[in-house]
Design a protein around this motif. Sequence first.
Motif, PDB file in Angstrom:
ATOM      1  N   ARG A   1       0.796  -1.223   0.000  1.00  0.00           N
ATOM      2  CA  ARG A   1       0.000   0.000   0.000  1.00  0.00           C
ATOM      3  C   ARG A   1       0.833   1.280   0.000  1.00  0.00           C
ATOM      4  N   LEU A   2       2.081   1.197   0.468  1.00  0.00           N
ATOM      5  CA  LEU A   2       2.861   2.408   0.676  1.00  0.00           C
ATOM      6  C   LEU A   2       4.228   2.311   0.016  1.00  0.00           C
ATOM      7  N   PRO A   3       4.809   3.460  -0.343  1.00  0.00           N
ATOM      8  CA  PRO A   3       6.207   3.453  -0.780  1.00  0.00           C
ATOM      9  C   PRO A   3       7.086   2.918   0.339  1.00  0.00           C
ATOM     10  N   CYS A   4       8.246   2.416  -0.034  1.00  0.00           N
ATOM     11  CA  CYS A   4       9.115   1.755   0.943  1.00  0.00           C
ATOM     12  C   CYS A   4       9.468   2.669   2.108  1.00  0.00           C
ATOM     13  N   THR A   5       9.828   3.924   1.815  1.00  0.00           N
ATOM     14  CA  THR A   5      10.233   4.833   2.887  1.00  0.00           C
ATOM     15  C   THR A   5       9.085   5.106   3.847  1.00  0.00           C
ATOM     16  N   ALA A   6       7.870   5.215   3.324  1.00  0.00           N
ATOM     17  CA  ALA A   6       6.707   5.450   4.180  1.00  0.00           C
ATOM     18  C   ALA A   6       6.438   4.225   5.048  1.00  0.00           C
ATOM     19  N   ALA A   7       6.562   3.042   4.454  1.00  0.00           N
ATOM     20  CA  ALA A   7       6.352   1.804   5.210  1.00  0.00           C
ATOM     21  C   ALA A   7       7.392   1.669   6.318  1.00  0.00           C
ATOM     22  N   GLN A   8       8.631   2.026   6.005  1.00  0.00           N
ATOM     23  CA  GLN A   8       9.689   1.977   7.019  1.00  0.00           C
ATOM     24  C   GLN A   8       9.378   2.917   8.175  1.00  0.00           C
ATOM     25  N   SER A   9       8.891   4.105   7.840  1.00  0.00           N
ATOM     26  CA  SER A   9       8.570   5.092   8.868  1.00  0.00           C
ATOM     27  C   SER A   9       7.454   4.597   9.780  1.00  0.00           C
ATOM     28  N   ILE A  10       6.442   3.978   9.189  1.00  0.00           N
ATOM     29  CA  ILE A  10       5.325   3.463   9.982  1.00  0.00           C
ATOM     30  C   ILE A  10       5.789   2.307  10.870  1.00  0.00           C
ATOM     31  N   ALA A  11       6.622   1.430  10.307  1.00  0.00           N
ATOM     32  CA  ALA A  11       7.134   0.304  11.095  1.00  0.00           C
ATOM     33  C   ALA A  11       7.982   0.805  12.257  1.00  0.00           C
ATOM     34  N   LYS A  12       8.778   1.838  12.019  1.00  0.00           N
ATOM     35  CA  LYS A  12       9.605   2.406  13.086  1.00  0.00           C
ATOM     36  C   LYS A  12       8.731   3.001  14.182  1.00  0.00           C
ATOM     37  N   GLN A  13       7.704   3.735  13.779  1.00  0.00           N
ATOM     38  CA  GLN A  13       6.782   4.301  14.765  1.00  0.00           C
ATOM     39  C   GLN A  13       6.092   3.194  15.562  1.00  0.00           C
ATOM     40  N   GLY A  14       5.784   2.103  14.859  1.00  0.00           N
ATOM     41  CA  GLY A  14       5.128   0.983  15.529  1.00  0.00           C
ATOM     42  C   GLY A  14       5.997   0.375  16.618  1.00  0.00           C
ATOM     43  N   THR A  15       7.291   0.188  16.328  1.00  0.00           N
ATOM     44  CA  THR A  15       8.178  -0.397  17.338  1.00  0.00           C
ATOM     45  C   THR A  15       8.448   0.572  18.479  1.00  0.00           C
ATOM     46  N   GLN A  16       8.378   1.863  18.183  1.00  0.00           N
ATOM     47  CA  GLN A  16       8.560   2.847  19.253  1.00  0.00           C
ATOM     48  C   GLN A  16       7.361   2.852  20.201  1.00  0.00           C
ATOM     49  N   LYS A  17       6.187   2.637  19.643  1.00  0.00           N
ATOM     50  CA  LYS A  17       4.976   2.633  20.464  1.00  0.00           C
ATOM     51  C   LYS A  17       4.757   1.281  21.130  1.00  0.00           C
ATOM     52  N   TYR A  18       5.111   0.207  20.417  1.00  0.00           N
ATOM     53  CA  TYR A  18       4.923  -1.151  20.948  1.00  0.00           C
ATOM     54  C   TYR A  18       6.257  -1.916  20.874  1.00  0.00           C
ATOM     55  N   PRO A  19       7.208  -1.554  21.705  1.00  0.00           N
ATOM     56  CA  PRO A  19       8.548  -2.152  21.617  1.00  0.00           C
ATOM     57  C   PRO A  19       8.593  -3.647  21.920  1.00  0.00           C
ATOM     58  N   ALA A  20       7.547  -4.175  22.550  1.00  0.00           N
ATOM     59  CA  ALA A  20       7.532  -5.604  22.877  1.00  0.00           C
ATOM     60  C   ALA A  20       6.883  -6.448  21.782  1.00  0.00           C
ATOM     61  N   SER A  21       6.541  -5.825  20.664  1.00  0.00           N
ATOM     62  CA  SER A  21       5.910  -6.564  19.563  1.00  0.00           C
ATOM     63  C   SER A  21       6.980  -7.180  18.660  1.00  0.00           C
ATOM     64  N   VAL A  22       7.096  -8.485  18.704  1.00  0.00           N
ATOM     65  CA  VAL A  22       8.080  -9.189  17.874  1.00  0.00           C
ATOM     66  C   VAL A  22       7.756  -9.027  16.395  1.00  0.00           C
ATOM     67  N   GLU A  23       6.480  -9.098  16.054  1.00  0.00           N
ATOM     68  CA  GLU A  23       6.088  -9.002  14.649  1.00  0.00           C
ATOM     69  C   GLU A  23       6.410  -7.626  14.070  1.00  0.00           C
ATOM     70  N   LEU A  24       6.212  -6.575  14.860  1.00  0.00           N
ATOM     71  CA  LEU A  24       6.542  -5.235  14.378  1.00  0.00           C
ATOM     72  C   LEU A  24       8.046  -5.098  14.144  1.00  0.00           C
ATOM     73  N   TRP A  25       8.835  -5.641  15.059  1.00  0.00           N
ATOM     74  CA  TRP A  25      10.286  -5.584  14.883  1.00  0.00           C
ATOM     75  C   TRP A  25      10.723  -6.394  13.670  1.00  0.00           C
ATOM     76  N   SER A  26      10.112  -7.546  13.489  1.00  0.00           N
ATOM     77  CA  SER A  26      10.448  -8.377  12.335  1.00  0.00           C
ATOM     78  C   SER A  26      10.138  -7.644  11.030  1.00  0.00           C
TER      79      SER A  26
END
Length: 214
Positions: free
Chosen positions: A8-33
Amino acid sequence: MQSSLTDRLPCTAAQSIAKQGTQKYPASVELWSTRIDLAIPAMGEVEQQQPLYVEALRNNPASLKLWTIYLDWLVLQWQESVLEDKDLEEAFTDAMTKTTTLLPSTDPDADINKLKDLVMMRYVEWAARSGGIKKARAVYKQIVSGSFPNPKFYEACVRLEQAQSERGTAGQLLSKIAQERVEWLFEMAVRVDERRDGMWNWDCLFDVTMTFFH
């Protein structure tokens, strides 16, 4: 999650969302993966990549999935001559230190109970690839002397000796050395099991050990 982000998103946008996700939910293994899968291909030097794995494991030290991904990455960098033997030695030693201090779970199928053996076995496997059976023996002897591996670790070491014996060209001499190492492994396993009140399931280890003496 990765496929939905990248679809759905350009790579840089997807990376940014994934980074925000791990910052908000640092214990989520799937987000880190997902973040690792998205970020690593875009990173350059190994010095930029490794801290991301370290950060993921700092937040999820008992994750079997993240440790597996990290160890795979380490060996790949070594295969491609990006990392040297000493780098892998340091990384595996650090991994051993971090995983052996984790408290086990009462659930025998819990990932945390498989994690320590995973790191130990991957260390021995890499040692065999990088320095042959002599280096592998030195590593597994060091591990056995300083830790308390489970039967699967001993079984993996016995199978390694078995494979080496089958590939060898020195005939009876090599087989004799392998048998001596297998006897030592089995003896050490028995000692550890005695400390644990004989709670191990010995079937697989016993079967693979006995193949040396037929």
